[in-house]
Scaffold this motif. Structure first.
Motif, PDB file in Angstrom:
ATOM      1  N   ASP A  39     -18.902  -0.335   1.933  1.00 36.30           N
ATOM      2  CA  ASP A  39     -19.387  -0.007   0.311  1.00 36.30           C
ATOM      3  C   ASP A  39     -18.914   1.130  -0.366  1.00 36.30           C
ATOM      4  OD1 ASP A  39     -21.650   1.679   0.630  1.00 36.30           O
ATOM      5  OD2 ASP A  39     -22.734  -0.060   1.228  1.00 36.30           O
ATOM      6  N   ARG A  40     -19.232   1.028  -1.581  1.00 31.64           N
ATOM      7  CA  ARG A  40     -18.761   2.355  -2.530  1.00 31.64           C
ATOM      8  C   ARG A  40     -19.363   3.565  -1.867  1.00 31.64           C
ATOM      9  NH1 ARG A  40     -15.966   2.582  -6.874  1.00 31.64           N
ATOM     10  NH2 ARG A  40     -16.217   0.236  -7.225  1.00 31.64           N
ATOM     11  N   TYR A  43     -18.163   4.814   1.312  1.00 35.95           N
ATOM     12  CA  TYR A  43     -16.748   5.459   1.227  1.00 35.95           C
ATOM     13  C   TYR A  43     -17.068   6.867   0.585  1.00 35.95           C
ATOM     14  CZ  TYR A  43     -11.933   5.902  -0.156  1.00 35.95           C
ATOM     15  OH  TYR A  43     -10.676   6.383  -0.251  1.00 35.95           O
ATOM     16  N   GLN A  44     -17.809   6.917  -0.482  1.00 36.34           N
ATOM     17  CA  GLN A  44     -17.998   8.165  -1.140  1.00 36.34           C
ATOM     18  C   GLN A  44     -18.419   9.225   0.076  1.00 36.34           C
ATOM     19  OE1 GLN A  44     -20.066   7.139  -4.781  1.00 36.34           O
ATOM     20  NE2 GLN A  44     -18.284   6.714  -5.800  1.00 36.34           N
ATOM     21  N   VAL A  47     -15.532   9.671   2.791  1.00 34.20           N
ATOM     22  CA  VAL A  47     -13.984   9.595   2.436  1.00 34.20           C
ATOM     23  C   VAL A  47     -13.125  11.195   2.932  1.00 34.20           C
ATOM     24  CG1 VAL A  47     -14.309  10.792   0.396  1.00 34.20           C
ATOM     25  CG2 VAL A  47     -12.404   9.508   0.628  1.00 34.20           C
ATOM     26  N   ASN A  57      -8.030   5.231  -3.963  1.00 35.14           N
ATOM     27  CA  ASN A  57      -9.159   4.823  -4.932  1.00 35.14           C
ATOM     28  C   ASN A  57      -9.910   3.870  -4.266  1.00 35.14           C
ATOM     29  OD1 ASN A  57     -10.000   3.067  -7.273  1.00 35.14           O
ATOM     30  ND2 ASN A  57      -9.779   5.156  -8.211  1.00 35.14           N
ATOM     31  N   PHE A  58     -11.094   3.702  -4.441  1.00 36.73           N
ATOM     32  CA  PHE A  58     -12.082   2.471  -3.845  1.00 36.73           C
ATOM     33  C   PHE A  58     -11.795   1.260  -4.604  1.00 36.73           C
ATOM     34  CE2 PHE A  58     -16.026  -0.346  -3.471  1.00 36.73           C
ATOM     35  CZ  PHE A  58     -15.943  -0.250  -2.133  1.00 36.73           C
ATOM     36  N   MET A  61      -8.698  -0.565  -3.342  1.00 33.08           N
ATOM     37  CA  MET A  61      -8.776  -1.181  -1.995  1.00 33.08           C
ATOM     38  C   MET A  61      -9.629  -2.341  -2.064  1.00 33.08           C
ATOM     39  SD  MET A  61      -9.090   1.980   0.703  1.00 33.08           S
ATOM     40  CE  MET A  61     -10.712   2.453   0.106  1.00 33.08           C
ATOM     41  N   ASP A  62     -10.561  -2.374  -3.177  1.00 36.61           N
ATOM     42  CA  ASP A  62     -11.326  -3.782  -3.358  1.00 36.61           C
ATOM     43  C   ASP A  62     -10.706  -4.703  -3.810  1.00 36.61           C
ATOM     44  OD1 ASP A  62     -13.519  -5.231  -3.112  1.00 36.61           O
ATOM     45  OD2 ASP A  62     -14.560  -4.319  -4.671  1.00 36.61           O
ATOM     46  N   ASN A  67     -17.146  -5.402  -4.547  1.00 34.17           N
ATOM     47  CA  ASN A  67     -17.969  -3.914  -4.613  1.00 34.17           C
ATOM     48  C   ASN A  67     -18.034  -3.395  -2.870  1.00 34.17           C
ATOM     49  OD1 ASN A  67     -18.678  -1.564  -5.685  1.00 34.17           O
ATOM     50  ND2 ASN A  67     -20.704  -2.005  -5.649  1.00 34.17           N
ATOM     51  N   VAL A  69     -15.169  -2.846   0.685  1.00 35.36           N
ATOM     52  CA  VAL A  69     -13.973  -3.061   1.389  1.00 35.36           C
ATOM     53  C   VAL A  69     -14.139  -3.894   2.762  1.00 35.36           C
ATOM     54  CG1 VAL A  69     -11.781  -1.566   2.257  1.00 35.36           C
ATOM     55  CG2 VAL A  69     -13.080  -1.090   0.002  1.00 35.36           C
ATOM     56  N   TRP A  74      -8.913  -2.811   4.093  1.00 34.59           N
ATOM     57  CA  TRP A  74      -8.841  -1.466   4.763  1.00 34.59           C
ATOM     58  C   TRP A  74      -7.324  -1.298   5.443  1.00 34.59           C
ATOM     59  CZ3 TRP A  74     -10.862   2.957   4.292  1.00 34.59           C
ATOM     60  CH2 TRP A  74     -10.731   3.996   5.274  1.00 34.59           C
TER      61      TRP A  74
END
Length: 100
Positions: A39-40, A43-44, A47, A57-58, A61-62, A67, A69, A74
């Motif tokens: 999830d975002r 990832y943040q 990363v 950029n998330f 990729m999604d 919301n 990946v 991936w």
């Protein structure tokens, strides 16, 4: 198809530096809660494990805009970034800072 092209454009735009496939961590490393989706927030937080100058950029990729990946998204992002790197190495134009 349009979403894939947008994702490719976003990755290329954000990939000003050369990315190496070996620098990509396993999907499981970023999926810290083990639910099969990055999830975002995950990832943040993680990363930095990508170890590339400009991470993808998330949202790019999604691909299905849920919301998250999943493993297929991936792998697609990794493949696209790696492909960009190979094209960059072969470039003779100024769009790539590592061009011949």
């Amino acid at each position: 198809m349009r979403k894939t092209l947008l994702a490719a454009a976003a990755l290329v735009t954000l990939s000003g530096a050369v990315a190496v496939a070996a620098d990509w961590p396993a999907f499981d490393k970023l999926d810290t809660n083990g639910n099969g989706v990055i999830d975002r927030i995950e990832y943040q937080k993680n990363v930095g494990a990508l170890k590339i100058e400009y991470a993808p950029n998330f949202a790019a990729m999604d691909e299905d805009s849920n919301n998250g990946v999943d493993e297929d998204e991936w792998k697609a992002a990794q493949k696209l970034t790696t492909s960009y790197t190979a094209r960059c190495r072969e470039a003779s134009a100024s769009w790539c800072k590592d061009a011949k």
